[in-house]
Design a protein around this motif. Sequence first.
Motif, short mmCIF file in Angstrom:
data_model
loop_
_atom_site.label_atom_id
_atom_site.label_comp_id
_atom_site.label_asym_id
_atom_site.label_seq_id
_atom_site.Cartn_x
_atom_site.Cartn_y
_atom_site.Cartn_z
N GLU A 105 9.46 0.82 -4.70
CA GLU A 105 7.99 1.69 -4.13
C GLU A 105 7.41 0.42 -3.62
N GLU A 106 7.24 -0.94 -4.76
CA GLU A 106 6.29 -1.81 -3.89
C GLU A 106 6.81 -2.12 -2.49
N VAL A 107 8.01 -1.94 -1.41
CA VAL A 107 9.01 -2.46 -1.28
C VAL A 107 7.56 -1.00 0.12
N ILE A 108 8.23 0.16 -0.37
CA ILE A 108 7.44 1.32 0.12
C ILE A 108 5.86 1.08 1.28
N ARG A 109 5.20 -0.05 -0.41
CA ARG A 109 3.86 0.25 -0.32
C ARG A 109 3.72 -0.56 0.75
N PHE A 110 4.75 -1.95 0.82
CA PHE A 110 4.23 -2.61 1.52
C PHE A 110 5.00 -2.42 3.37
#
Length: 104
Positions: A49-54
């Motif tokens: 999810e953090e990769v998707i956010r970034f």
Amino acid sequence: MGRDAQIRDKPQLPKRLFWDFKYEQIDWVAGYLTVIARVIERGSKEEWEEVIRFYGRDQVVHALKYEIKFLADYAIKEVCAYFSIPKENLLCYTRKQSRPGHWI
């Protein structure tokens, strides 16, 4: 998110995922393929999810479908389930099919 925002910001990912890199020197923008593949193979769903956010969902899905050349079989299965992508639409899967392994 624009490129300038990405340069100032960086993903909140644990250093353990990048043990073989100098973490503080990672170019998060230029190295997106390595980062996405590493997190997909070794990270938790929260780290996904953090990769998707970034990077944005579209860039992550595009990388998975057209740019990332290798993922482990378990990661391919998880990617397909998580993003609702048929495995035949992933470059890493189609490359595996065209390069069968040796039998023993």
